[in-house]
Design a protein around this motif. Sequence first.
Motif, short mmCIF file in Angstrom:
data_model
loop_
_atom_site.label_atom_id
_atom_site.label_comp_id
_atom_site.label_asym_id
_atom_site.label_seq_id
_atom_site.Cartn_x
_atom_site.Cartn_y
_atom_site.Cartn_z
N HIS A 214 12.24 6.92 8.23
CA HIS A 214 13.42 6.80 9.07
C HIS A 214 14.15 8.14 9.14
O HIS A 214 14.30 8.83 8.13
N ASN A 215 14.62 8.49 10.35
CA ASN A 215 15.24 9.80 10.54
C ASN A 215 16.47 9.71 11.42
O ASN A 215 16.81 10.66 12.14
N ASN A 216 17.18 8.60 11.35
CA ASN A 216 18.32 8.38 12.24
C ASN A 216 19.47 9.34 12.01
O ASN A 216 20.30 9.56 12.90
N ASN A 217 19.53 9.95 10.82
CA ASN A 217 20.60 10.91 10.52
C ASN A 217 20.07 12.31 10.19
O ASN A 217 20.78 13.12 9.59
N GLY A 218 18.81 12.56 10.53
CA GLY A 218 18.25 13.88 10.26
C GLY A 218 17.80 14.06 8.83
O GLY A 218 17.60 15.18 8.37
N GLN A 219 17.57 12.95 8.10
CA GLN A 219 17.24 13.04 6.68
C GLN A 219 15.85 13.59 6.41
O GLN A 219 15.51 13.88 5.26
N LEU A 220 15.03 13.77 7.45
CA LEU A 220 13.70 14.36 7.25
C LEU A 220 13.73 15.88 7.28
O LEU A 220 12.73 16.53 6.96
N GLY A 221 14.85 16.46 7.69
CA GLY A 221 15.03 17.91 7.58
C GLY A 221 14.23 18.75 8.54
O GLY A 221 13.94 19.91 8.25
N VAL A 222 13.89 18.19 9.72
CA VAL A 222 13.08 18.95 10.69
C VAL A 222 13.85 19.18 11.99
O VAL A 222 13.26 19.43 13.04
N ASN A 223 15.17 19.12 11.93
CA ASN A 223 16.06 19.47 13.04
C ASN A 223 15.94 18.52 14.22
O ASN A 223 16.13 18.92 15.37
N ASN A 224 15.62 17.27 13.94
CA ASN A 224 15.68 16.25 14.98
C ASN A 224 15.96 14.90 14.33
O ASN A 224 16.14 14.83 13.11
N LYS A 225 16.00 13.85 15.13
CA LYS A 225 16.26 12.51 14.60
C LYS A 225 15.15 11.54 14.99
O LYS A 225 15.39 10.34 15.19
N THR A 226 13.94 12.06 15.04
CA THR A 226 12.79 11.24 15.40
C THR A 226 12.06 10.78 14.15
O THR A 226 11.76 11.59 13.27
N ASP A 227 11.78 9.49 14.05
CA ASP A 227 11.04 8.96 12.90
C ASP A 227 9.65 9.59 12.83
O ASP A 227 9.06 9.97 13.85
N LYS A 228 9.10 9.67 11.62
CA LYS A 228 7.76 10.21 11.43
C LYS A 228 6.95 9.25 10.57
O LYS A 228 7.45 8.75 9.56
N ARG A 229 5.70 9.02 10.97
CA ARG A 229 4.84 8.07 10.26
C ARG A 229 3.91 8.74 9.26
O ARG A 229 3.17 8.04 8.56
N GLU A 230 3.94 10.04 9.18
CA GLU A 230 3.10 10.74 8.20
C GLU A 230 3.71 12.11 7.92
O GLU A 230 4.51 12.63 8.72
N PRO A 231 3.35 12.72 6.81
CA PRO A 231 3.91 14.03 6.45
C PRO A 231 3.18 15.17 7.17
O PRO A 231 2.34 15.86 6.59
N ASP A 232 3.50 15.37 8.44
CA ASP A 232 2.80 16.38 9.22
C ASP A 232 3.68 17.54 9.65
O ASP A 232 3.25 18.39 10.44
N GLU A 233 4.91 17.59 9.15
CA GLU A 233 5.81 18.68 9.51
C GLU A 233 6.63 19.08 8.30
O GLU A 233 7.26 18.26 7.64
N GLU A 234 6.64 20.37 8.02
CA GLU A 234 7.32 20.89 6.83
C GLU A 234 8.83 20.90 7.02
O GLU A 234 9.34 21.22 8.10
N VAL A 235 9.57 20.56 5.97
CA VAL A 235 11.03 20.63 6.00
C VAL A 235 11.45 22.08 6.22
O VAL A 235 10.89 23.01 5.63
N LEU A 236 12.45 22.28 7.06
CA LEU A 236 12.86 23.62 7.45
C LEU A 236 13.78 24.28 6.41
O LEU A 236 14.43 23.60 5.62
N ASP A 237 13.80 25.59 6.42
CA ASP A 237 14.83 26.41 5.75
C ASP A 237 14.87 26.34 4.22
O ASP A 237 15.72 26.98 3.62
N ILE A 238 13.97 25.60 3.62
CA ILE A 238 14.05 25.45 2.16
C ILE A 238 13.03 26.31 1.45
O ILE A 238 13.12 26.57 0.25
N GLY A 239 12.01 26.77 2.18
CA GLY A 239 11.04 27.70 1.63
C GLY A 239 10.00 27.07 0.73
O GLY A 239 9.89 25.84 0.62
N VAL A 240 9.25 27.93 0.07
CA VAL A 240 8.19 27.50 -0.84
C VAL A 240 8.70 27.55 -2.28
O VAL A 240 9.48 28.43 -2.63
N GLY A 241 8.28 26.60 -3.10
CA GLY A 241 8.70 26.57 -4.49
C GLY A 241 9.56 25.39 -4.84
O GLY A 241 10.13 25.32 -5.94
N VAL A 242 9.65 24.41 -3.94
CA VAL A 242 10.43 23.19 -4.21
C VAL A 242 9.81 22.46 -5.40
O VAL A 242 8.60 22.29 -5.48
N ASN A 243 10.63 22.02 -6.34
CA ASN A 243 10.11 21.36 -7.53
C ASN A 243 10.70 19.98 -7.79
O ASN A 243 10.29 19.29 -8.71
#
Length: 543
Positions: A214-243
Amino acid sequence: MNRFLTLNLLALLTFFAGCRNQGLGSLAGVNTNNNGNLNNQNSDAGGGSANNNNGNNTGSGGGSTMPNLPPGIDPYSFGNLTLTQGPQPAVSYVAQYGDVRVGNQVQYTAIFANWGFTPIFNLTIQIHPSQHFSIASNNCPTSLGGLESCSVVIRFAPKTPGNLSATLNADGDNVGQLVRTLSGTGIQRLVRLGAGQRHACGISTTGRLYCWGHNNNGQLGVNNKTDKREPDEEVLDIGVGVNMVTGGADHTCALNGGKAYCWGRNDYYQVGRSDSTADQKRPYEVTALDSSVTDIAAAYQSTCAIRSGEVWCWGRNDQGEAGIVKANGKIKQNITPTKVDGLPAAATRIAMGAQHTCAALENGEAYCWGRNDLGQLGDGTRKQRLTPVKVSDLSDVKQVAAGDHQSCAIKGDGSLYCWGDGTWYALGNGDWNVFKTPTRIFDGGVSSVSLGDNHGCAIRDSNLLCWGLGHLGQLGVGGYGHSRYPEEVVPSSFSPVQIALGHDSSYAIFGDRAYSWGYNGHGRLGVDSSKGSIDTPTLIPLD
């Protein structure tokens, strides 16, 4: 000199594994056994035939004596080889590494053999491009004697996912350039998961973050509010090294390099941005916490984090879940991160339920605060607490978890204790009642626990067990019934590593693969399926 005796360099005669069981695919023209090591059977590499009955190669070109090969190398396992009348071998081996996880590496040794009688001068061996494939070691001299051999260890260390290739070039006087293709696939895996109420996120092997659902409030972090059914787009602006990543009702938070980032719904300032209540569709750095955050948790509309052993919370505080009170002792709404007072020792772990929060402390105690109408604070009462209170009768606590109206703790001996609302058997003790103090669920062997709305799961002795409400398949046991006691999730061939529970869905890492099950509304399971619910673990695709 007879052209058939012209010096020939037979490059990449074969390869032998040194890959440490990293999923190495079979090498073209070479047989492999189940362990990835070479066996001694002949294989047809193409390009004609050779007579090996007396140990001499009598193909259509080259010398008639076999080069000296490294000890233990069986020339008859190399495949049938044919040399042209010129300097190039007709057979072209392709080195296939198969699937290798991004960030890992495998390597093999390529044998170079001079099948002529005079030395090869000015021998050079290079790989191009060398981003993913490189020469780890090279014992080939610049002058390779007649009927001699040498070896080069070639490493495959994929830096990006996808099908990758390079060329191995060998050149020398009177030989001409020999080219062999190197290929392999760099794969990513989700190695850590976090779940919100109706969405989830996973961290890949490269430290990249992906979210879905669900992405009604932009909680997927990809600069839109469209739901996504699979992890096919990287979260923006956070870079590499998330732990670390965690989710609330409609917002998400993650850690990278000790810094906290949040995004999504911000009507109660739960993403840590105090100058606007607008939805944040891409990550926002919570700058008030600097770069020393070690743990973070999200509730429905509030967030807490541990910074240098201190607990800081922000967002909605209607039930005291953010642990902040005014000077007059009344609830204070937090629009910026504020330190929670009243903890007797440094905090090591933090967990948030619907409207309550619990922390494990360095001294082995557990403290909770916020809503307590169903005993979720574990202090023996059902009284709301605006500041932290000690959970009764618990010591040596290492980990805490919080569901909607339940809480659990794992002790140093691996025992699991839970308390709060037992509706739908959500505590796993077989009882439907409210428990105002901790009740023991397991006496040992537990390494991880997570709680959802009215269900829970724990990893115990390399098994994953779930309990409670199962009407949407969220227990993963094959069916849609409820479980009064912990029941084993449909077994996997891999051991469970990590678990994360959403409102009515479940997620787990088995081995090095991510799986999900339960309710799939808005695609929250990430399996690219239109099914409404799934009652057994299903692989979450990433590559």
